[in-house]
Design an enzyme around this catalytic site. Structure first.
Site, short mmCIF file in Angstrom:
data_model
loop_
_atom_site.label_atom_id
_atom_site.label_comp_id
_atom_site.label_asym_id
_atom_site.label_seq_id
_atom_site.Cartn_x
_atom_site.Cartn_y
_atom_site.Cartn_z
N CYS A 5 3.95 9.35 2.56
CA CYS A 5 5.18 8.78 3.13
C CYS A 5 5.54 7.45 2.47
CB CYS A 5 5.04 8.58 4.64
SG CYS A 5 4.98 10.13 5.55
N HIS A 6 4.60 6.53 2.47
CA HIS A 6 4.92 5.20 1.94
C HIS A 6 3.87 4.66 1.00
CE1 HIS A 6 6.84 5.75 5.92
NE2 HIS A 6 7.91 5.42 5.21
N GLY A 7 3.02 5.57 0.49
CA GLY A 7 2.13 5.19 -0.59
C GLY A 7 0.95 4.32 -0.21
#
Lengths: 280, 184, 439
Positions: free
Chosen positions: B148-150
């Protein structure tokens, strides 16, 4: 003026409200002096424990209690509540009771149907896998679920006590079909089966044979195990099962009432003061 | 006074008598109203908290022999994914070696598994950033990678890089035997 | 409200808002400065009580909808789960189920107050009709809400009430099938009832807004039924009636709490704790107490369509009541004959309610055998219902139209202030008139 009207109406109502004497009505249960009656009534924990034992050893063979879980037995107000275990899931007594049952489950690995010991989160196991099996095992009559039985009959626990302890031999002249038992407290109409003189006896037929017998259940606290005692205890247990939050409700209500009465008094004083100079 | 105010709209505060006592009654009545609403608000708020049956959710038992070395099995526990991973010696060594590295939520690898069971890493598989499920063996550290956001997690489930603030949480669990674990 | 507004914005923000959205002005004019007759008695507090009832039902209903499952397999157990497992669920659920009964107690008193004091007469006809639209919506909401727990009474009540529409010629069967969404009351029916039960209370709230609007244009009626003549006849709504209504509301809540906490199932029926079973109807099926008078009217007629039409007619007649009553005098206080007929009417309604709860063929006077007339023994609840129904309709269709032309009312006061001024002069200072003894 309207008040007079209401009084008149109530009088009129009292005149027309004669007791309805329909043929085939059941006998009204005698009121039992249960500890949980009245606005301050509380459950008697010893009685609930005895009642649970009666349910487990007598009723549970045929009657399910689908809405109850083992953890309920240990929750506040319940038969095995222990203040040392505010979370009923941790109550060792409840865990022991639950573990004595084998619960159907699915093996998460193989998908096979397995049986495992119960946990406090499990619901009471139903004695029958489905309704058809329940009927087949009881001559076509379905043993009703007992979870809310004490709320699902008029007179509630009084009725359960009266029914369980109220089996009598059918009066001479009453033809009882095989597989049926006469009980004066059972709803129904005996007229078609009555060959005797006068009015058919009150009550009806029930497919459940008399279940209670003296000393059938041994009470651990030494209470004499009479039919009447067993019936009272199981009725109390079933009332707790139907209304487990009763103690909490009455305590909340007591506080609410005091608050409301004081509040009403304050408002009345405020009202009188505001209106004191208005002629109206 | 009454005869002078008949037919008027009298101000309730204009009449005689001790003003403090008068006001007190109105204030007390008003306060009682506010109090009643306040007390009744709590049941309406509390009803949204987890109910008794939700709190009683059963614990989960799991047979560890199903997990191959270097692999992971994901099961559902209390509505969330649970990672059960059998780490290789190489992965354990790398995780222990990184104990001293700089990371957002420093924790020793030793503290994240049961004593003597370093190969078994049991974690709640919800990224501590915003709850996505990290993918197995992805990212720069070979542990998990949240798509999703690394966020990059190492094989100990510790956050190493990315927006997640804390390590993947370790649930309460115990070994019933060498091959059986009970979570919750 | 129809006149000038006395609202004066005090702060800069209030002035700014007032020229853009005069909502504070609306509130001020409606519930603070609203001129109210100063002789309203406690029967007038039920409007405020009803507003509280509506708020309680909507607030508790929204909570219940968070936990309830509208499916035939889960509805019953989900309601029981609310009572057992949800935090304070027992409180919210019992508030909602008993609150419905309280709502109807209050609405019936409110309606009888309007009937007695002639609050339906010009210029308040629209106010009265809006009130009956609210009442119809309440009946629909209460009926569908009662179905949701999916007990035996829920299910068979739904069967009976939906089958009423089957009495309509030609379209009856199509309408019932459409209502059910199938060939019987089933899951589809339960789901749509849940949806509508959620929607209708907000429609009620909307019509209540119109009802209050229609009240504030002509202003309140009052116990003597004489129009407000001057400012001397009124007091501002706040604080005079906010505190009086508030006191009455708290008294009403004490009654509510008595049921809610100490006898929560007294107004319900034990059979509704038996899960719905389409194969067995309970021996004695009755609606909730607040529908019993209409149920008695339905059963009074030995014809399906006739019964249904008469039952709906009993409500429809109230819509045209403003044009049936020919009397120029509003308050029954000055109509001695009318008052007597009104009291018999109230009694007839209570008798109908009582009959609705009895088995139709049971005897009114035990042991007395009479003869059969139109399908039923004369000494039976059917016949008692028939007589009460006859009076119910006669009151609206015969008594009120004719009596208004023939009776001689007693003298009415000149204005609201007149009876006050005629009191023995000089109330001692500090003596407080006892308003609860008036009216």
């Amino acid at each position: 003026m309207l008040r007079k009207g209401i009084a008149l109406a109530a009088l009129g109502l009292a005149l027309v409200a004669g007791p309805a004497l329909a043929a085939g009505s059941a006998k009204s249960p005698e009121p039992v002096d249960f500890s949980f009656k009245g606005p301050f009534g509380r459950f008697d924990q010893g009685q609930l424990q005895r009642g649970y034992k009666v349910y487990r050893e007598v009723c549970a063979a045929c009657h399910g209690m689908d809405l109850l879980s083992f953890r309920n037995l240990g929750q506040k107000g319940g038969p095995f509540y222990d203040p040392a275990y505010p979370n009923p899931n941790d109550n060792p007594y409840v865990k022991t009771i639950a573990a004595e049952y084998q619960i159907n489950d699915i093996d998460s690995e193989t998908g096979d149907v397995i049986q495992r010991p119960g946990t406090s989160a499990d619901a009471f196991p139903n004695p029958y896998p489905n309704e058809a099996a329940a009927r087949a095992g009881n001559g076509g009559a379905m043993p009703p679920d007992l979870s809310v039985m004490a709320k699902a009959r008029k007179y509630g626990p009084d009725y359960i006590h009266a029914l369980m302890a109220g089996y009598v031999d059918p009066p001479a002249g009453l033809q009882v079909t095989p597989g049926q038992y006469y009980n004066p407290y059972m709803a129904g109409d005996t007229t078609p089966f009555w060959t005797g003189e006068g009015h058919a006896p009150k009550g009806g037929f029930i497919a459940m044979p008399p279940q209670l017998a003296a000393d059938k259940v041994t009470f651990d606290d030494g209470t004499p195990s009479t039919i009447d005692q067993q019936a009272k205890d199981v009725a109390a247990f079933l009332y707790w099962a139907a209304e487990p939050k009763m103690e909490e409700r009455k305590a909340f209500g007591f506080g609410a009432m005091i608050y409301l009465v004081i509040f009403a008094g304050l408002l009345y004083a405020s009202y009188r003061r505001i209106w004191r100079n208005v002629a109206h | 006074m009454a005869d002078t105010v008949v037919g008027e709209n009298p101000d309730p505060h204009a009449a005689g008598e001790d003003p403090n006592r008068r006001d007190f009654i109105h204030i007390a009545a008003g306060a009682a109203a506010v109090g009643a609403v306040g007390v009744m608000a709590w049941p309406f708020i509390d009803q949204m908290n987890p109910s008794a049956d939700t709190l009683a959710l059963a614990s989960v038992e799991f047979d560890l022999s199903k997990v191959a070395l270097g692999q992971q099995v994901t099961i559902k526990w209390r509505g969330k994914p649970l990672f059960i991973r059998k780490r290789t010696d190489k992965e354990i060594a790398a995780a222990v070696a990184d104990d001293t590295a700089s990371m957002p939520d420093p924790q020793a690898d030793e503290a994240r598994h049961k004593p003597g069971k370093a190969e078994w890493m049991i974690l709640i598989g919800a990224c501590t950033h915003l709850g996505c499920v990290p993918t197995f063996a992805g990212g720069d550290y070979g542990g998990w990678f949240c798509p999703c956001h690394g966020s990059h997690y190492d094989t100990s489930g510790r956050i190493r890089r990315g927006p997640a603030p804390t390590n993947l949480p370790v649930p309460d669990y115990e070994f019933l035997s060498d091959t059986k674990v009970k979570v919750g | 409200m129809s006149g000038h507004s006395t609202y004066e914005p005090k702060t800069g923000f209030e002035r700014w808002l007032d020229t853009r959205l005069p909502i504070v002005r609306l509130g001020w004019d409606s519930i603070v400065d609203y001129p109210t007759p100063k002789n309203l008695n406690y029967w007038w507090t039920f409007g405020g009580i009803l507003a509280v009832c509506l708020v309680i039902q909507i607030a508790t209903g929204i909570v219940l909808a968070m936990h309830y499952v509208p499916h035939v397999d889960y509805a019953f157990s989900s309601v029981e789960r609310i009572m057992r497992d949800v935090n304070y669920g027992w409180l919210v659920r019992y508030m909602h189920s008993n609150g419905a009964s309280m709502f109807f107690i209050a609405v019936y008193i409110h309606m009888f107050r309007g009937l007695y004091y002639g609050s339906y007469k010009a210029p308040r006809e629209v106010l009265w009709i809006l009130g009956f639209i609210i009442y119809l919506l309440m009946m629909a909401t209460a009926f569908m809400g009662y179905v949701l727990p999916w007990g035996q009474m829920s299910f068979h009540g739904a069967v009976v009430i939906t089958n009423l529409f089957g009495a309509l010629p030609l379209v009856g069967e199509a309408i019932t099938t459409w209502l059910w969404g199938g060939f019987a009351v089933d899951n589809a029916t339960l789901n749509r009832f849940f949806s509508l039960h959620f929607l209708l209370p907000f429609m009620i709230a909307g019509v209540v807004g119109l009802h209050i609007w229609a009240l504030h244009v002509p202003g309140n009626n009052n116990p003597i039924g004489v129009n407000v003549k001057s400012k001397a006849d009124t007091v501002p709504f706040h604080p005079y009636y906010t505190v009086k209504d508030g006191f009455a509301i708290v008294l009403f809540l004490i009654l509510f709490a008595t049921f809610l906490f100490f006898n929560p199932n007294a107004l319900g029926h034990p059979d509704n704790y038996i899960p719905a079973n389409p194969l067995v109807t309970p021996a004695h099926i009755v609606p909730e107490w607040y529908f019993l008078p209409f149920y008695a009217i339905l059963r009074a007629v030995p014809d399906k369509l006739g019964g249904v039409l008469l039952m709906f007619g009993a409500i429809a007649v109230l819509f045209v009541l403003p044009w049936l009553d020919t009397s120029k005098v509003r308050s029954m206080r000055y109509r001695p004959t009318g008052k007597l007929y009104f009291l018999i009417f109230a009694l007839a309604c209570i008798v109908l309610g009582y009959c609705g709860g009895q088995l139709p063929d049971d005897k009114v006077i035990p042991g007395l055998s009479t003869f059969i007339l139109i399908d039923a023994d004369l000494n039976s609840f059917v016949w008692l219902s028939r007589l009460a129904t006859l009076y119910y309709f006669a009151y609206f269709l015969v008594v009120l139209p004719i009596l208004g032309l023939t009776e001689t009312p007693t003298a009415q006061p000149e204005s609201i202030s007149t009876p006050v001024l005629s009191h023995p002069a000089g109330l001692p200072a500090g003596a407080v008139a006892a308003p609860e003894k008036k009216g």
